[in-house]
Scaffold this active site. Structure first.
Site, PDB file in Angstrom:
ATOM      1  N   HIS A 187       0.875  -1.177   0.000  1.00 41.80           N
ATOM      2  CA  HIS A 187       0.000   0.000   0.000  1.00 41.80           C
ATOM      3  C   HIS A 187       0.909   1.224   0.000  1.00 41.80           C
ATOM      4  O   HIS A 187       1.496   1.550   1.032  1.00 41.80           O
ATOM      5  CB  HIS A 187      -0.873   0.035   1.254  1.00 41.80           C
ATOM      6  CG  HIS A 187      -1.767  -1.165   1.390  1.00 41.80           C
ATOM      7  ND1 HIS A 187      -3.085  -1.151   0.991  1.00 41.80           N
ATOM      8  CD2 HIS A 187      -1.538  -2.405   1.875  1.00 41.80           C
ATOM      9  CE1 HIS A 187      -3.625  -2.347   1.237  1.00 41.80           C
ATOM     10  NE2 HIS A 187      -2.696  -3.126   1.771  1.00 41.80           N
ATOM     11  N   ASN A 210      -7.149   0.221  -2.124  1.00 39.50           N
ATOM     12  CA  ASN A 210      -7.929   0.870  -1.053  1.00 39.50           C
ATOM     13  C   ASN A 210      -7.404   2.267  -0.731  1.00 39.50           C
ATOM     14  O   ASN A 210      -7.047   2.582   0.391  1.00 39.50           O
ATOM     15  CB  ASN A 210      -7.974   0.001   0.214  1.00 39.50           C
ATOM     16  CG  ASN A 210      -6.607  -0.266   0.811  1.00 39.50           C
ATOM     17  OD1 ASN A 210      -5.605  -0.201   0.121  1.00 39.50           O
ATOM     18  ND2 ASN A 210      -6.552  -0.560   2.097  1.00 39.50           N
ATOM     19  N   LYS A 239      -8.518  -6.967  -6.742  1.00 36.05           N
ATOM     20  CA  LYS A 239      -8.378  -7.278  -5.314  1.00 36.05           C
ATOM     21  C   LYS A 239      -9.765  -7.386  -4.704  1.00 36.05           C
ATOM     22  O   LYS A 239     -10.603  -6.485  -4.868  1.00 36.05           O
ATOM     23  CB  LYS A 239      -7.585  -6.162  -4.624  1.00 36.05           C
ATOM     24  CG  LYS A 239      -7.578  -6.240  -3.101  1.00 36.05           C
ATOM     25  CD  LYS A 239      -6.704  -7.376  -2.605  1.00 36.05           C
ATOM     26  CE  LYS A 239      -6.728  -7.539  -1.091  1.00 36.05           C
ATOM     27  NZ  LYS A 239      -6.064  -6.523  -0.338  1.00 36.05           N
ATOM     28  N   HIS A 242      -8.383 -11.090  -0.079  1.00 36.37           N
ATOM     29  CA  HIS A 242      -8.174 -10.975   1.370  1.00 36.37           C
ATOM     30  C   HIS A 242      -9.233 -11.878   2.003  1.00 36.37           C
ATOM     31  O   HIS A 242     -10.401 -11.494   2.095  1.00 36.37           O
ATOM     32  CB  HIS A 242      -8.343  -9.497   1.782  1.00 36.37           C
ATOM     33  CG  HIS A 242      -8.311  -9.269   3.267  1.00 36.37           C
ATOM     34  ND1 HIS A 242      -7.855  -8.094   3.808  1.00 36.37           N
ATOM     35  CD2 HIS A 242      -8.689 -10.033   4.322  1.00 36.37           C
ATOM     36  CE1 HIS A 242      -7.955  -8.154   5.135  1.00 36.37           C
ATOM     37  NE2 HIS A 242      -8.458  -9.318   5.462  1.00 36.37           N
ATOM     38  N   HIS A 255      -1.919 -12.800   2.257  1.00 35.15           N
ATOM     39  CA  HIS A 255      -1.623 -12.819   3.699  1.00 35.15           C
ATOM     40  C   HIS A 255      -2.357 -13.929   4.456  1.00 35.15           C
ATOM     41  O   HIS A 255      -3.053 -13.680   5.443  1.00 35.15           O
ATOM     42  CB  HIS A 255      -1.784 -11.451   4.378  1.00 35.15           C
ATOM     43  CG  HIS A 255      -3.046 -10.673   4.068  1.00 35.15           C
ATOM     44  ND1 HIS A 255      -4.288 -11.234   4.153  1.00 35.15           N
ATOM     45  CD2 HIS A 255      -3.233  -9.379   3.713  1.00 35.15           C
ATOM     46  CE1 HIS A 255      -5.188 -10.302   3.850  1.00 35.15           C
ATOM     47  NE2 HIS A 255      -4.571  -9.176   3.583  1.00 35.15           N
ATOM     48  N   ASP A 294       2.626  -6.744   2.550  1.00 37.15           N
ATOM     49  CA  ASP A 294       1.415  -6.005   2.912  1.00 37.15           C
ATOM     50  C   ASP A 294       1.847  -4.712   3.628  1.00 37.15           C
ATOM     51  O   ASP A 294       1.264  -4.332   4.655  1.00 37.15           O
ATOM     52  CB  ASP A 294       0.474  -6.832   3.788  1.00 37.15           C
ATOM     53  CG  ASP A 294      -0.897  -6.186   3.903  1.00 37.15           C
ATOM     54  OD1 ASP A 294      -1.137  -5.174   3.224  1.00 37.15           O
ATOM     55  OD2 ASP A 294      -1.724  -6.687   4.690  1.00 37.15           O
ATOM     56  N   GLY A 345      -2.357  -2.453  10.395  1.00 43.01           N
ATOM     57  CA  GLY A 345      -1.238  -2.479   9.442  1.00 43.01           C
ATOM     58  C   GLY A 345      -0.042  -1.694   9.930  1.00 43.01           C
ATOM     59  O   GLY A 345      -0.144  -0.878  10.860  1.00 43.01           O
TER      60      GLY A 345
HETATM   61  O1  DOR Z   1      -3.846  -4.630   8.198  1.00 44.48           O
HETATM   62  C1  DOR Z   1      -4.266  -4.260   7.103  1.00 44.48           C
HETATM   63  N1  DOR Z   1      -3.999  -3.028   6.640  1.00 44.48           N
HETATM   64  N2  DOR Z   1      -5.049  -5.082   6.400  1.00 44.48           N
HETATM   65  C2  DOR Z   1      -5.709  -4.681   5.294  1.00 44.48           C
HETATM   66  O2  DOR Z   1      -6.395  -5.460   4.694  1.00 44.48           O
HETATM   67  C3  DOR Z   1      -5.599  -3.281   4.838  1.00 44.48           C
HETATM   68  C4  DOR Z   1      -4.326  -2.675   5.312  1.00 44.48           C
HETATM   69  C5  DOR Z   1      -4.301  -1.183   5.111  1.00 44.48           C
HETATM   70  O3  DOR Z   1      -4.572  -0.726   3.996  1.00 44.48           O
HETATM   71  O4  DOR Z   1      -3.966  -0.464   6.047  1.00 44.48           O
HETATM   72 ZN    ZN Z   2      -3.058  -5.114   2.188  1.00 40.64          ZN
END
Ligand code: DOR
Ligand code: ZN
Length: 449
Positions: A70, A102, A152, A181, A239, A313, A333
């Site tokens: 990301h 996202n 996704k 996911h 993941h 991730d 995250g």
């Molecule tokens: O822990 C996560 N963070 N899982 C996700 O699916 C999204 C990600 C995020 O974009 O921060």
């Molecule tokens: Zn992710």
């Protein structure tokens, strides 16, 4: 190896101990116009504009390919942008990243994707690719086909099986990957409802229970069932965090299904005990860190090379956001790009894993994506990572290039560090310092099958 090179001239020649098809050999790599044009023994090396010799405890590896990151930017530049995110990638020996949809705005149309492409073009110092989020109209997939590796699916996308069948059909038709996911949205909702019904005050120590292993397992099972109805669909679970999911996916591979999966460094090396300590907020991630029993299965699948890919991730958030008082406000995250490869190589240099384990972060994801990267062989891009081993470094979040300067791996010992990185034959990281200019990264294009 090619023997008749002595009268040729190339742009760049690298010499040293090179990872070639499963083994390390003393050899040379010649690069011309960004592509590897020869791999040969020193006496047969061609004349080169530039020559770099790596001696001592240095290893020449392919540039790593991270198929799940990301990079944020757009409406979330305060968390990360394509410049800082790609610097973090280089620091970790990663030369290609595939970015998730996202963002703000959510990227599920060609039009919104173009906004993100502009940002990457302007700032990235690694090569890049994208996935589209579940689009309202499947026409968006045909319209974006030249810019994406696949679609996704987030937990909320998994509830409507009719829509999923149509999506799978379209993806199969366009040869797009479905990267999933796997957490079942109905079960997630149920867990939350129960907690509120019985009046439990939520905090990070409950995180692994609110997203229990069965939530992942049912999502995997259900999607595999739906995929039975669509011929040619390629499904990739990302993941994967539980032993049951790993078993189920490996079993469906044995049945000849087109299915693959990846694991992260955090699910392979950390367990849910972190939720009981000082790191609890930082370690909040979806899916959660798991009990030791599951962690061990994920770790074994990684070092035994049963996984199809290793991904970070990389999910940066601001430190202040991670320190939120209320459980619900802590974003899930954390960053991972700078340490994923050193963590993997630590297993290798401490004798717990075979060097071929690096293929899960190079050759294998490149094959899933269908790009000419991730291998030091003729015809592949000259993406190269030089690592030094025998070192002893300590992970420190404050040293990260990412805007997110924290990590649940704080204090971990690493036995390898990335020294230099070349992107399509151009040196972009030197002695751990970024020297590539903003925007030097390019679209990682698929080789049409
Ligand atoms: O822990 C996560 N963070 N899982 C996700 O699916 C999204 C990600 C995020 O974009 O921060
Ligand atoms: Zn992710």
């Amino acid at each position: 190896m090619d023997a008749n090179n002595r009268y040729r001239k190339v742009d760049l020649l690298l010499k040293g101990k090179i990872y070639l098809q499963g083994r390390v050999e003393e050899a040379c790599i010649g690069i011309e116009a960004g592509k590897i044009v020869m791999v040969c023994k020193e006496p047969n090396a061609p004349y080169a504009e530039k020559v770099f010799s790596y001696t001592g405890k240095k290893l020449i590896l392919p540039g790593m390919v991270d198929m799940h990151v990301h990079m944020r930017d757009l409406g979330q530049e305060h968390k990360e942008d394509w410049y800082t995110g790609s610097m973090a990638a280089l620091k970790g020996g990663v030369t290609t990243v595939v970015d998730m949809p996202n963002n703000i705005p959510f990227i599920n149309t060609r039009e919104s994707l173009l906004l993100k492409v502009e940002k990457a073009k302007e700032k990235s110092i690694v090569d890049y690719g994208f996935y589209l989020g579940f689009p309202a109209s499947l026409n968006e997939l045909s319209k974006s086909r030249d810019m994406i590796f696949g679609v996704k699916l987030y937990p909320n996308d998994l509830s409507n099986s009719e829509n999923l069948v149509n999506l799978l059909q379209k993806c199969a038709e366009l040869d797009l990957l479905l990267i999933v996911h796997p957490e079942d949205p109905t079960l997630l909702e149920e867990c939350k409802k129960w907690a509120s019904k019985i009046g439990v005050k939520l905090d990070p120590s409950l995180h692994p229970m609110l997203r229990a292993p069965v939530v992942e397992y049912f999502a995997v099972k259900n999607l595999l069932e739906i995929a039975r109805r669509v011929h040619g669909a390629r499904i990739h679970f990302t993941h994967v965090s539980t032993g049951e999911s790993v078993k189920t996916i490996l079993h469906s591979k044995l049945e000849g299904r087109k299915v693959s999966f990846d694991v992260t460094p955090h699910h392979a090396f950390l367990n849910s005990r972190l939720y009981a300590g000082r790191q609890a907020n930082i370690a909040k991630v979806n899916p959660p860190l798991r009990p030791e029993e599951d962690r061990r299965i994920i770790y074994n699948a990684l070092v035994n090379r049963q996984v199809d890919a290793y991904v970070t991730d990389h999910a940066p958030h601001r430190f202040e956001e991670k320190m939120a008082e209320k459980y619900e406000d802590i974003p899930p995250g954390f960053p991972g790009l700078e340490i994923a490869l050193p963590l993997l190589l630590t297993e290798v240099f401490e004798g717990r894993a075979d060097i071929r384990v690096i293929e899960s972060y190079s050759l294998k994801p490149a094959e899933i994506l269908g790009i000419a990267k991730g291998q030091l062989a003729v015809g592949f891009d000259g993406d190269i990572t030089i690592v030094e081993y025998g070192v002893e470094e300590t992970v420190k979040g404050e040293d990260f290039f990412s805007k997110a300067k924290y990590t649940p791996f704080e204090g971990y010992r690493l036995r390898a560090r990335v020294v230099d990185v070349y992107l399509r034959g151009l040196k972009v990281l030197e002695e751990g310092n970024v020297i590539g200019r903003r925007g030097v990264g390019c679209f990682a294009r698929r080789i049409e099958r």
